[in-house]
Scaffold this motif. Structure first.
Motif, PDB file in Angstrom:
ATOM      1  N   GLU A  95      28.501  91.707  63.207  1.00 12.34           N
ATOM      2  CA  GLU A  95      28.826  91.293  64.569  1.00 12.34           C
ATOM      3  C   GLU A  95      30.242  91.709  64.955  1.00 12.34           C
ATOM      4  OE1 GLU A  95      28.150  87.435  67.467  1.00 12.34           O
ATOM      5  OE2 GLU A  95      27.981  87.180  65.297  1.00 12.34           O
ATOM      6  N   ASP A  96      31.179  91.563  64.039  1.00  7.35           N
ATOM      7  CA  ASP A  96      32.560  91.960  64.307  1.00  7.35           C
ATOM      8  C   ASP A  96      32.693  93.466  64.506  1.00  7.35           C
ATOM      9  OD1 ASP A  96      33.359  89.351  64.183  1.00  7.35           O
ATOM     10  OD2 ASP A  96      34.298  89.476  62.199  1.00  7.35           O
ATOM     11  N   LYS A  97      31.778  94.239  63.927  1.00  6.70           N
ATOM     12  CA  LYS A  97      31.772  95.692  64.111  1.00  6.70           C
ATOM     13  C   LYS A  97      31.172  96.104  65.457  1.00  6.70           C
ATOM     14  CE  LYS A  97      33.353  97.933  60.432  1.00  6.70           C
ATOM     15  NZ  LYS A  97      34.289  99.073  60.473  1.00  6.70           N
ATOM     16  N   GLY A  98      30.573  95.162  66.165  1.00  2.00           N
ATOM     17  CA  GLY A  98      29.947  95.470  67.441  1.00  2.00           C
ATOM     18  C   GLY A  98      28.514  95.939  67.319  1.00  2.00           C
ATOM     19  N   ILE A  99      27.940  95.822  66.121  1.00  2.00           N
ATOM     20  CA  ILE A  99      26.529  96.174  65.906  1.00  2.00           C
ATOM     21  C   ILE A  99      25.678  94.980  66.318  1.00  2.00           C
ATOM     22  CG2 ILE A  99      24.814  96.843  64.170  1.00  2.00           C
ATOM     23  CD1 ILE A  99      27.296  97.871  62.504  1.00  2.00           C
ATOM     24  N   LYS A 100      24.599  95.227  67.038  1.00  2.75           N
ATOM     25  CA  LYS A 100      23.812  94.123  67.596  1.00  2.75           C
ATOM     26  C   LYS A 100      22.522  93.809  66.841  1.00  2.75           C
ATOM     27  CE  LYS A 100      24.536  92.109  70.786  1.00  2.75           C
ATOM     28  NZ  LYS A 100      25.269  90.828  70.883  1.00  2.75           N
ATOM     29  N   ARG A 101      21.819  94.840  66.368  1.00  2.00           N
ATOM     30  CA  ARG A 101      20.472  94.628  65.821  1.00  2.00           C
ATOM     31  C   ARG A 101      20.550  94.264  64.352  1.00  2.00           C
ATOM     32  NH1 ARG A 101      15.990  92.676  65.967  1.00  2.00           N
ATOM     33  NH2 ARG A 101      14.038  93.824  66.245  1.00  2.00           N
ATOM     34  N   TYR A 102      19.933  93.139  63.983  1.00  2.00           N
ATOM     35  CA  TYR A 102      19.982  92.632  62.615  1.00  2.00           C
ATOM     36  C   TYR A 102      18.606  92.059  62.270  1.00  2.00           C
ATOM     37  CZ  TYR A 102      21.981  90.183  58.528  1.00  2.00           C
ATOM     38  OH  TYR A 102      22.288  89.746  57.255  1.00  2.00           O
ATOM     39  N   ILE A 103      17.975  92.634  61.259  1.00  2.00           N
ATOM     40  CA  ILE A 103      16.617  92.220  60.861  1.00  2.00           C
ATOM     41  C   ILE A 103      16.685  91.623  59.467  1.00  2.00           C
ATOM     42  CG2 ILE A 103      14.245  92.995  60.476  1.00  2.00           C
ATOM     43  CD1 ILE A 103      14.913  95.345  62.440  1.00  2.00           C
ATOM     44  N   MET A 104      16.268  90.384  59.368  1.00  2.00           N
ATOM     45  CA  MET A 104      16.387  89.617  58.130  1.00  2.00           C
ATOM     46  C   MET A 104      15.022  89.408  57.479  1.00  2.00           C
ATOM     47  SD  MET A 104      17.969  87.549  55.938  1.00  2.00           S
ATOM     48  CE  MET A 104      19.484  86.795  56.521  1.00  2.00           C
ATOM     49  N   LEU A 105      14.919  89.750  56.197  1.00  2.00           N
ATOM     50  CA  LEU A 105      13.751  89.356  55.416  1.00  2.00           C
ATOM     51  C   LEU A 105      14.025  87.980  54.839  1.00  2.00           C
ATOM     52  CD1 LEU A 105      11.022  89.821  54.036  1.00  2.00           C
ATOM     53  CD2 LEU A 105      12.258  90.935  52.162  1.00  2.00           C
ATOM     54  N   SER A 106      13.194  87.025  55.211  1.00  2.00           N
ATOM     55  CA  SER A 106      13.354  85.660  54.716  1.00  2.00           C
ATOM     56  C   SER A 106      12.077  85.240  54.003  1.00  2.00           C
ATOM     57  CB  SER A 106      13.695  84.714  55.874  1.00  2.00           C
ATOM     58  OG  SER A 106      14.053  83.440  55.391  1.00  2.00           O
ATOM     59  N   THR A 107      11.923  83.960  53.836  1.00  2.00           N
ATOM     60  CA  THR A 107      10.765  83.444  53.115  1.00  2.00           C
ATOM     61  C   THR A 107       9.986  82.474  53.985  1.00  2.00           C
ATOM     62  OG1 THR A 107      10.053  82.476  51.002  1.00  2.00           O
ATOM     63  CG2 THR A 107      11.986  81.485  52.053  1.00  2.00           C
ATOM     64  N   PHE A 109       8.264  79.582  55.862  1.00  2.00           N
ATOM     65  CA  PHE A 109       8.638  78.188  56.130  1.00  2.00           C
ATOM     66  C   PHE A 109      10.106  77.890  55.821  1.00  2.00           C
ATOM     67  CE2 PHE A 109       4.023  77.466  54.679  1.00  2.00           C
ATOM     68  CZ  PHE A 109       3.516  77.810  55.924  1.00  2.00           C
ATOM     69  N   SER A 110      10.957  78.902  55.838  1.00  2.00           N
ATOM     70  CA  SER A 110      12.371  78.666  55.531  1.00  2.00           C
ATOM     71  C   SER A 110      13.002  77.669  56.503  1.00  2.00           C
ATOM     72  CB  SER A 110      13.154  79.976  55.559  1.00  2.00           C
ATOM     73  OG  SER A 110      13.121  80.560  56.847  1.00  2.00           O
ATOM     74  N   LEU A 111      12.533  77.638  57.732  1.00  2.00           N
ATOM     75  CA  LEU A 111      13.120  76.748  58.733  1.00  2.00           C
ATOM     76  C   LEU A 111      12.292  75.489  58.967  1.00  2.00           C
ATOM     77  CD1 LEU A 111      14.318  79.413  61.337  1.00  2.00           C
ATOM     78  CD2 LEU A 111      15.716  78.099  59.736  1.00  2.00           C
ATOM     79  N   ASP A 112      11.201  75.345  58.238  1.00  2.00           N
ATOM     80  CA  ASP A 112      10.327  74.172  58.403  1.00  2.00           C
ATOM     81  C   ASP A 112      10.308  73.373  57.106  1.00  2.00           C
ATOM     82  OD1 ASP A 112       8.432  72.282  59.000  1.00  2.00           O
ATOM     83  OD2 ASP A 112       6.867  73.696  59.583  1.00  2.00           O
ATOM     84  N   THR A 113      11.275  72.481  56.955  1.00  2.00           N
ATOM     85  CA  THR A 113      11.413  71.735  55.702  1.00  2.00           C
ATOM     86  C   THR A 113      10.248  70.798  55.438  1.00  2.00           C
ATOM     87  OG1 THR A 113      12.728  70.015  56.807  1.00  2.00           O
ATOM     88  CG2 THR A 113      13.933  71.849  55.813  1.00  2.00           C
ATOM     89  N   SER A 114       9.453  70.489  56.455  1.00  2.00           N
ATOM     90  CA  SER A 114       8.314  69.584  56.268  1.00  2.00           C
ATOM     91  C   SER A 114       7.236  70.202  55.385  1.00  2.00           C
ATOM     92  CB  SER A 114       7.702  69.205  57.622  1.00  2.00           C
ATOM     93  OG  SER A 114       7.069  70.323  58.241  1.00  2.00           O
ATOM     94  N   ASP A 135      19.312  81.460  57.629  1.00  2.00           N
ATOM     95  CA  ASP A 135      18.519  81.713  58.838  1.00  2.00           C
ATOM     96  C   ASP A 135      19.039  80.887  60.014  1.00  2.00           C
ATOM     97  OD1 ASP A 135      17.073  83.339  57.196  1.00  2.00           O
ATOM     98  OD2 ASP A 135      15.201  82.205  57.303  1.00  2.00           O
ATOM     99  N   GLN A 136      19.418  79.643  59.725  1.00  2.00           N
ATOM    100  CA  GLN A 136      19.989  78.793  60.779  1.00  2.00           C
ATOM    101  C   GLN A 136      21.250  79.431  61.352  1.00  2.00           C
ATOM    102  OE1 GLN A 136      19.060  76.025  62.258  1.00  2.00           O
ATOM    103  NE2 GLN A 136      17.966  74.649  60.902  1.00  2.00           N
TER     104      GLN A 136
END
Length: 212
Positions: A95-107, A109-114, A135-136
């Motif tokens: 972000e500090d470099k001014g690059i906008k596109r960022y694609i993250m490989l996650s796992t 239900f990473s954001l669904d703790t239930s 991810d948050q």
């Protein structure tokens, strides 16, 4: 496009770089290995240590990069330094470099703790906690044009070219299909600012992504 792949020597990273090169992109792959991973004129390599300070990471990243993939993983070792702190430092650096596109490989239900009490997830609790907060950060604390791909269990099996998106089942994925999905996201504008889970299914990858 000029694309930075953080974690190019990993299982998904290797297949992803191959697909990006096949699509005639210029790829810069990061790895701690000394030997060059791919013999291709459009491929160059960077010894990027994501456990270093953010400024050190940032100094190695070119300003003219069009997109960044984060597909690195700790493999269960140093999960805090790699999967959480390392990931967030790359987000800040990009972000500090001014690059906008960022694609993250996650796992999945990473954001669904239930859903973390499902079989196979409970045994990876520390990893899930790290991916959750990384991810948050990407969603809530960055201004990046992100896409987060939450893959189910990765398996060494033949590609199917078909997936299911945002299902309640954690499921399993061919590694090649995860790489193909990540590559397809690059040119799918409707995936911008989106988070989705995936596992092998019955819908072609492009058709599945089009429904997001």
């Amino acid at each position: 496009m000029k694309i930075l792949v953080i974690g190019a020597s990993g299982r998904v990273g290797t297949d992803l770089v191959k697909q990006l090169l096949a699509d005639n992109h210029h790829v810069i792959g990061t790895t701690r290995q000394e030997e060059k991973l791919f013999d291709d004129d459009n491929y160059s390599q960077l010894d990027l240590d994501i456990t270093a300070e953010k400024d050190a990471i940032q100094s190695q990243i070119d300003k003219d990069i069009d997109a960044v993939y984060f597909v690195a993983g700790s493999g269960g070792k140093d999960v805090l330094e790699v999967d959480l702190h390392g990931a967030v430092k790359t987000m800040k650096a990009v972000e500090d470099k001014g690059i906008k596109r960022y694609i993250m490989l996650s796992t999945v239900f990473s954001l669904d703790t239930s859903k973390w009490n499902q079989p196979g997830i409970a045994d990876l609790k520390e990893y899930y906690i790290c991916k959750h907060y990384a991810d948050q950060w990407l969603v809530n604390n960055s201004k990046l044009d992100y896409t987060i791909v939450q893959a189910g269990a990765l398996k060494e099996r033949a590609a199917t070219g078909k997936i299911t998106i945002n299902d309640d089942d954690a499921g399993e994925n061919s590694i090649a299909d995860v790489a193909t999905t990540l590559a397809a996201v690059l040119n799918a504008d409707n995936t911008n600012k989106k988070v989705f889970s995936m596992h092998n299914g019955e819908t072609t990858i492009d058709a599945a992504l089009a429904k997001l």
